[in-house]
Motif scaffolding. Structure first.
Motif, short mmCIF file in Angstrom:
data_model
loop_
_atom_site.label_atom_id
_atom_site.label_comp_id
_atom_site.label_asym_id
_atom_site.label_seq_id
_atom_site.Cartn_x
_atom_site.Cartn_y
_atom_site.Cartn_z
N LEU A 136 0.86 -1.18 0.00
CA LEU A 136 0.00 0.00 0.00
C LEU A 136 0.90 1.23 0.00
O LEU A 136 2.08 1.14 0.33
N PRO A 137 0.37 2.40 -0.34
CA PRO A 137 1.24 3.59 -0.41
C PRO A 137 1.92 3.92 0.92
O PRO A 137 3.04 4.42 0.92
N THR A 138 1.27 3.63 2.05
CA THR A 138 1.84 4.03 3.33
C THR A 138 2.35 2.87 4.17
O THR A 138 2.93 3.10 5.24
N ALA A 139 2.17 1.64 3.73
CA ALA A 139 2.60 0.51 4.55
C ALA A 139 2.74 -0.76 3.72
O ALA A 139 2.04 -0.93 2.71
N SER A 140 3.63 -1.63 4.17
CA SER A 140 3.68 -3.00 3.68
C SER A 140 3.08 -3.85 4.79
O SER A 140 3.56 -3.80 5.92
N LYS A 141 2.04 -4.60 4.45
CA LYS A 141 1.42 -5.48 5.45
C LYS A 141 1.68 -6.92 5.03
O LYS A 141 1.51 -7.27 3.86
N TYR A 142 2.09 -7.71 6.00
CA TYR A 142 2.45 -9.10 5.72
C TYR A 142 1.46 -10.03 6.42
O TYR A 142 1.02 -9.75 7.54
N PHE A 143 1.13 -11.15 5.75
CA PHE A 143 0.10 -12.06 6.25
C PHE A 143 0.56 -13.52 6.11
O PHE A 143 1.32 -13.86 5.20
N TYR A 144 0.04 -14.37 7.01
CA TYR A 144 0.16 -15.82 6.87
C TYR A 144 -1.23 -16.42 7.07
O TYR A 144 -1.86 -16.15 8.11
N ASN A 145 -1.68 -17.18 6.11
CA ASN A 145 -3.03 -17.76 6.16
C ASN A 145 -4.08 -16.73 6.57
O ASN A 145 -4.83 -16.93 7.53
N GLN A 146 -4.08 -15.61 5.86
CA GLN A 146 -5.07 -14.53 6.01
C GLN A 146 -4.93 -13.73 7.31
O GLN A 146 -5.63 -12.74 7.49
N ALA A 147 -4.07 -14.14 8.22
CA ALA A 147 -3.89 -13.37 9.46
C ALA A 147 -2.69 -12.45 9.31
O ALA A 147 -1.61 -12.87 8.87
N GLN A 148 -2.87 -11.18 9.69
CA GLN A 148 -1.76 -10.23 9.55
C GLN A 148 -0.69 -10.55 10.58
O GLN A 148 -0.97 -10.72 11.77
N THR A 149 0.55 -10.62 10.12
CA THR A 149 1.66 -10.99 10.99
C THR A 149 2.61 -9.82 11.25
O THR A 149 3.36 -9.83 12.23
#
Ligand SMILES: *[C@@H]1O[C@H](CO)[C@@H](O)[C@H](O)[C@H]1NC(C)=O
Ligand SMILES: *[C@@H]1O[C@H](CO)[C@@H](O)[C@H](O)[C@H]1NC(C)=O
Length: 279
Positions: A195-208
């Motif tokens: 995203l423009p303001t953040a990198s969000k990381y996930f494992y099996n749909q849960a944000q990690t």
């Protein structure tokens, strides 16, 4: 004759509907809208390598590593493996370059999106398995698994490059995450939302993890690789036996610098302003 025309008309309609099915884009569970998609299904009947044909390159070159061993990306190390795509570092013979594997998107115009793979990590120690966005060493978001980590089956490293600040690990750009009870050697979904303001990381749909530092701003490619250069701190290895990542699919939903908002809106209107595809 009329029957044939009617059949052809129906067939044409069907094909057009199929093509137009997501002309109005995709909407994800976070409410983000993406204009385009690139899907590789490595379990398809035609096989894993056929799924790479149109949208991916397979790397075929050496990457010198200073005092560490040369990484040799070879097409042989990207292969049909069980019912999926295998990417591997070959068991090391003891001298010379380390045979490794890599695939990357033809497209380098991807800017923001949600990038997902269903994969099982390598378990032979001494390799890095990476899934990442890349255009340069300072425009890069990484998911990395290190098979030499003690609990490699539940540890994942997230980095918005550069991960170092004045020679030390930058805790604002690098997150080493342990997911207790996870088994990354079983198939699971690993994901980067850029995203423009953040990198969000996930494992099996849960944000990690979320990283707001060094979020890339330049259009990029998506890369998967498995490599080792034998350095004692990171990849370690090289592995003594083949160390294989197994990938069932990659699903990339994104915006690009090639399909601007007005052209996207026109295509959507031409398709009858159909609902967005839910992802
Ligand atoms: C991939 O293809 C297989 C075989 O056609 C199908 O069963 C499966 O649902 C597909 N997977 C995805 C994620 O589309
Ligand atoms: C992606 O494209 C959609 C549709 O044009 C737009 O609404 C959205 O804001 C874009 N996302 C980003 C992060 O630019």
């Amino acid at each position: 004759m009329l029957g044939l025309i009617a059949t052809l008309a129906l067939f044409t309609l069907h094909v057009q509907t199929g093509r137009a099915a997501c002309e109005c884009g995709y909407i994800d569970s976070q409410g983000h809208v993406w204009r385009e998609a690139l899907i590789a299904n490595f379990t398809q009947p035609a096989g894993a390598l056929a799924a790479l044909q149109n949208d991916w390159y397979i790397s075929n070159w050496d990457i010198p590593q200073g005092s560490n061993k040369v990484i040799r990306y070879t097409p042989n190390n990207v292969f049909q493996h069980n019912d999926a795509l295998g990417i591997k570092v070959s068991g090391y013979s003891g001298s010379g370059p380390v045979s490794s594997g890599e695939v990357y998107t033809l497209r380098s115009d991807i800017q923001y999106g949600t990038f997902r793979m269903r994969a099982a990590v390598p378990s032979v120690p001494g390799v890095v398995f990476g899934f990442f966005t890349y255009i340069s060493g300072t425009q890069e978001q990484d998911i990395e698994f290190l098979s030499s980590d003690t609990d490699y089956y539940q540890t994942v490293h997230y980095t918005n490059q550069p991960g170092l600040l004045n020679g030390d690990i930058d805790p604002d750009a690098t997150k080493d995450v342990v997911v207790p009870g996870a088994d990354f050697t079983a198939f699971g979904e690993h994901r980067i939302d850029w995203l423009p303001t953040a990198s969000k990381y996930f494992y099996n749909q849960a944000q990690t993890a979320t990283i707001t530092k060094n979020v890339p701003t330049t259009s990029s490619r998506i890369i998967l690789n498995v490599w080792s250069n034998g350095d004692s701190l990171f990849s370690k290895g090289p592995p003594t036996a083949d160390s294989i990542a197994t990938v069932q699919w990659v699903q990339l939903y994104f915006n690009s610098t090639s399909l601007a908002e007005p052209a996207f809106q026109t295509a959507c209107a031409n398709a009858g302003n159909i609902p967005k595809c839910i992802i």
